[in-house]
Design a protein around this motif. Structure first.
Motif, PDB file in Angstrom:
ATOM      1  N   LYS A  12     -18.343  -4.631 -13.797  1.00 37.70           N
ATOM      2  CA  LYS A  12     -18.390  -5.955 -14.429  1.00 37.70           C
ATOM      3  C   LYS A  12     -19.826  -6.406 -14.691  1.00 37.70           C
ATOM      4  N   ALA A  13     -20.787  -5.822 -14.007  1.00 35.23           N
ATOM      5  CA  ALA A  13     -22.193  -6.177 -14.236  1.00 35.23           C
ATOM      6  C   ALA A  13     -22.641  -5.789 -15.636  1.00 35.23           C
ATOM      7  N   SER A  14     -21.909  -4.872 -16.285  1.00 27.53           N
ATOM      8  CA  SER A  14     -22.291  -4.478 -17.648  1.00 27.53           C
ATOM      9  C   SER A  14     -22.084  -5.610 -18.649  1.00 27.53           C
ATOM     10  N   TYR A  15     -21.338  -6.650 -18.262  1.00 28.91           N
ATOM     11  CA  TYR A  15     -21.166  -7.813 -19.144  1.00 28.91           C
ATOM     12  C   TYR A  15     -22.392  -8.728 -19.130  1.00 28.91           C
ATOM     13  N   MET A  16     -23.271  -8.546 -18.151  1.00 36.65           N
ATOM     14  CA  MET A  16     -24.369  -9.494 -17.940  1.00 36.65           C
ATOM     15  C   MET A  16     -25.680  -8.949 -18.514  1.00 36.65           C
ATOM     16  N   PRO A  17     -26.648  -9.839 -18.795  1.00 38.94           N
ATOM     17  CA  PRO A  17     -27.951  -9.389 -19.301  1.00 38.94           C
ATOM     18  C   PRO A  17     -28.659  -8.505 -18.283  1.00 38.94           C
ATOM     19  N   GLN A  18     -29.504  -7.613 -18.798  1.00 38.88           N
ATOM     20  CA  GLN A  18     -30.263  -6.704 -17.953  1.00 38.88           C
ATOM     21  C   GLN A  18     -31.751  -6.988 -18.144  1.00 38.88           C
ATOM     22  N   LEU A  19     -32.488  -7.215 -17.063  1.00 36.96           N
ATOM     23  CA  LEU A  19     -33.910  -7.473 -17.112  1.00 36.96           C
ATOM     24  C   LEU A  19     -34.638  -6.358 -16.378  1.00 36.96           C
ATOM     25  N   ASN A  20     -35.597  -5.707 -17.068  1.00 33.89           N
ATOM     26  CA  ASN A  20     -36.341  -4.598 -16.494  1.00 33.89           C
ATOM     27  C   ASN A  20     -37.835  -4.826 -16.717  1.00 33.89           C
ATOM     28  N   ALA A  21     -38.634  -4.342 -15.773  1.00 31.26           N
ATOM     29  CA  ALA A  21     -40.084  -4.335 -15.918  1.00 31.26           C
ATOM     30  C   ALA A  21     -40.522  -2.915 -16.248  1.00 31.26           C
ATOM     31  N   PHE A  22     -41.576  -2.808 -17.085  1.00 31.33           N
ATOM     32  CA  PHE A  22     -42.011  -1.472 -17.489  1.00 31.33           C
ATOM     33  C   PHE A  22     -43.528  -1.413 -17.537  1.00 31.33           C
ATOM     34  N   PHE A  23     -44.050  -0.201 -17.439  1.00 29.97           N
ATOM     35  CA  PHE A  23     -45.479   0.086 -17.591  1.00 29.97           C
ATOM     36  C   PHE A  23     -45.598   1.448 -18.264  1.00 29.97           C
ATOM     37  N   ASN A  24     -46.426   1.536 -19.331  1.00 31.46           N
ATOM     38  CA  ASN A  24     -46.624   2.779 -20.066  1.00 31.46           C
ATOM     39  C   ASN A  24     -48.112   3.056 -20.194  1.00 31.46           C
TER      40      ASN A  24
ATOM     41  N   ASN B   9     -18.823  -1.740 -28.856  1.00 29.77           N
ATOM     42  CA  ASN B   9     -17.630  -0.965 -29.212  1.00 29.77           C
ATOM     43  C   ASN B   9     -16.621  -0.850 -28.068  1.00 29.77           C
ATOM     44  N   PHE B  10     -16.561  -1.879 -27.245  1.00 31.51           N
ATOM     45  CA  PHE B  10     -15.623  -1.957 -26.117  1.00 31.51           C
ATOM     46  C   PHE B  10     -15.912  -0.905 -25.029  1.00 31.51           C
ATOM     47  N   GLU B  11     -17.116  -0.332 -25.034  1.00 33.90           N
ATOM     48  CA  GLU B  11     -17.449   0.632 -23.982  1.00 33.90           C
ATOM     49  C   GLU B  11     -17.473  -0.036 -22.613  1.00 33.90           C
ATOM     50  N   ASN B  12     -18.097  -1.210 -22.527  1.00 32.79           N
ATOM     51  CA  ASN B  12     -18.150  -1.925 -21.251  1.00 32.79           C
ATOM     52  C   ASN B  12     -16.762  -2.335 -20.788  1.00 32.79           C
TER      53      ASN B  12
ATOM     54  N   THR C 124     -12.028  -1.678 -17.255  1.00 30.53           N
ATOM     55  CA  THR C 124     -10.583  -1.437 -17.147  1.00 30.53           C
ATOM     56  C   THR C 124     -10.287  -0.193 -16.322  1.00 30.53           C
ATOM     57  N   ARG C 125     -11.087   0.850 -16.517  1.00 37.35           N
ATOM     58  CA  ARG C 125     -10.891   2.079 -15.746  1.00 37.35           C
ATOM     59  C   ARG C 125     -11.159   1.835 -14.258  1.00 37.35           C
ATOM     60  N   SER C 126     -12.210   1.098 -13.947  1.00 40.80           N
ATOM     61  CA  SER C 126     -12.528   0.786 -12.545  1.00 40.80           C
ATOM     62  C   SER C 126     -11.454  -0.085 -11.916  1.00 40.80           C
TER      63      SER C 126
END
Length: 449
Positions: free
Chosen positions: A279-291, A328-331, A336-338
């Motif tokens: 269900k967390a896939s429905y929520m925004p994702q925040l990541n920090a990055f360094f390149n 495309n209903f992947e989330n 549903t599978r879980s």
């Protein structure tokens, strides 16, 4: 007569094969140890447990940043673009390039997915441990069943041989009575027929004993031409602590001790956490990055060290926010599978709880019935012995006929066999009850199983 001859030849061949094998004395504890080391299903569970351990570690380390180092070395042949004094110059040259990159990425917020995955991984690992413990008990139970069956077959064979020897002596006695004119030839022929019948009974008992020995060897996965020789056990009936408890307490004991129930409870909890992670896939994702990126080119005349480490390095860092809008209903399919797996696990737990109650009640009732059966057959055996002695004496004195004697002998043999079977059955019924309660210990002695 042909059938009897064939059976005799077959048994002689079987006995010869048995004597040609390597037999190893084996206590029950040793049999369990060998069974655990050779059982394929149990070894597969141990292998699977290592996978579950690594998956749990993977879920824990997902809380840490990811670091990756990469570099490329390649050659460009053809048109090369260079910017010189505000102009773009195109030349046809060979350009050797070396690039380097360092990337770091760390999730800051992903809907508690990492926490739920970590808890799920721990529950899956604990479920695997409980599954291994139950598998140990199952291996022990199967070995105990066959181990006791072999000992019972051996006892029945001894009873058959003892009965056969008694009837042979009876035959010699009747032969003497006939010569003395005290008995008719019909009694002699009847006794000869009875001796031949008992020889077949003994042969069949021997074949059954050998067959079950091979089955035990197969369960233990012994090598070719190796047969176990189970050590005898103490069949004296002892007071069982479980018979003094009401069924309600036995149900509670099974609920707390059954490893397969603990396993399925852990699986239910793990799938619940996996559903929350999905269900967390429905929520925004925040990541920090360094390149960090740099390169070297042969189009520049400066040194490799100067280009790669001083002039061309670039650094970028910041945050990336991903908001799921339409995938495309992947989330939704993942959730549903879980959810389906979690609901199915609940159904399996309910079914197992119901089956455990049935197994405990059935084992408890059969244990009590086995005690009564053992007591009844003990009385039956004592009465059969007295009856056979009395009728043998009456037959010797010429008061009873051969039919009465043969019937008394048959009743004695049946009583001996029934009592032996009742003893082993009682012994094994307690094993069944302890297995149903989940308290069957692997480390066990031959005297108590």
């Amino acid at each position: 007569m042909k059938k009897f001859t064939f059976t005799l030849v077959f048994l002689v061949g079987s006995v010869w094969r048995l004597s040609a094998q390597d037999t190893i004395p084996l206590s029950f504890q040793e049999a369990v140890k060998i069974g655990l080391s050779q059982n394929i299903d149990y070894q597969k569970l141990l292998n699977q447990q290592e996978v579950l351990r690594m998956e749990r570690l993977n879920a824990q380390f997902n809380h840490l940043p990811r670091f990756n180092l990469a570099n490329d070395a390649f050659r460009q042949i053809g048109q090369q673009f260079q910017q010189v004094e505000g102009e773009l110059i195109v030349t046809n040259q060979v350009n050797n390039i070396i690039t380097g990159r360092i990337n770091a990425n760390m999730p800051i917020f992903n809907g508690l997915r990492r926490i739920n995955n970590t808890q799920a991984g721990k529950s899956f690992e604990d479920a695997g441990k409980n599954g291994i413990e139950r598998a140990k008990q199952e291996v022990m139970f199967n070995i105990a069943q066959q181990y006791l069956q072999v000992l019972l077959d051996e006892e029945l064979y001894k009873i058959s041989m003892e009965n056969l020897e008694n009837q042979k002596r009876q035959l010699e006695q009747i032969d003497g009575f006939v010569e003395a004119g005290l008995r008719t030839l019909s009694d002699l022929y009847n006794q000869k027929s009875e001796v031949a019948r008992l020889e077949v009974v003994a042969l069949n008992a021997k074949i059954q004993w050998e067959t079950d020995l091979w089955t035990l060897a197969e369960i233990l996965q012994l090598g070719p031409n190796v047969l176990p020789k189970p050590e005898s056990i103490d069949l004296e009936r002892k007071e069982s602590e479980w018979l003094n408890l009401p069924l309600e307490e036995l149900y509670l004991t099974a609920s707390s001790e059954r490893k397969d129930l603990r396993q399925i409870q852990q699986l239910e909890n793990a799938n619940k956490k996996m559903l929350a992670a999905a269900k967390a896939s429905y929520m925004p994702q925040l990541n920090a990055f360094f390149n960090y990126n740099t390169f070297f080119t042969t189009l520049d005349e400066r040194t490799f060290s100067n280009q790669f480490f001083t002039i061309f390095p670039q650094r970028s860092f910041g945050f990336s926010l991903t908001v799921p809008i339409f995938n495309n209903f992947e989330n939704r399919a993942f959730v549903t599978r879980s959810k389906m797996e979690f609901y199915n696990q609940q159904l399996d737990k309910t079914a197992l709880e119901r089956r455990i109650n049935q197994e405990v009640k059935l084992a408890y009732e059969n244990f009590k019935a086995a005690i009564k059966r053992e007591e009844a057959t003990q009385v039956q055996l004592a009465a059969a012995k007295e009856a056979q002695l009395a009728i043998s004496e009456r037959f010797r004195l010429g008061v009873s006929n051969f039919v009465d004697l043969a019937q008394a002998n048959q009743q004695l043999f049946t009583a001996q066999s029934d009592y032996a079977q009742a003893q082993f059955s009682l012994f094994f019924q307690e094993v069944i009850l302890r297995y149903a309660l989940g308290v069957l210990e692997v480390q066990i002695s031959n005297e108590s199983l």
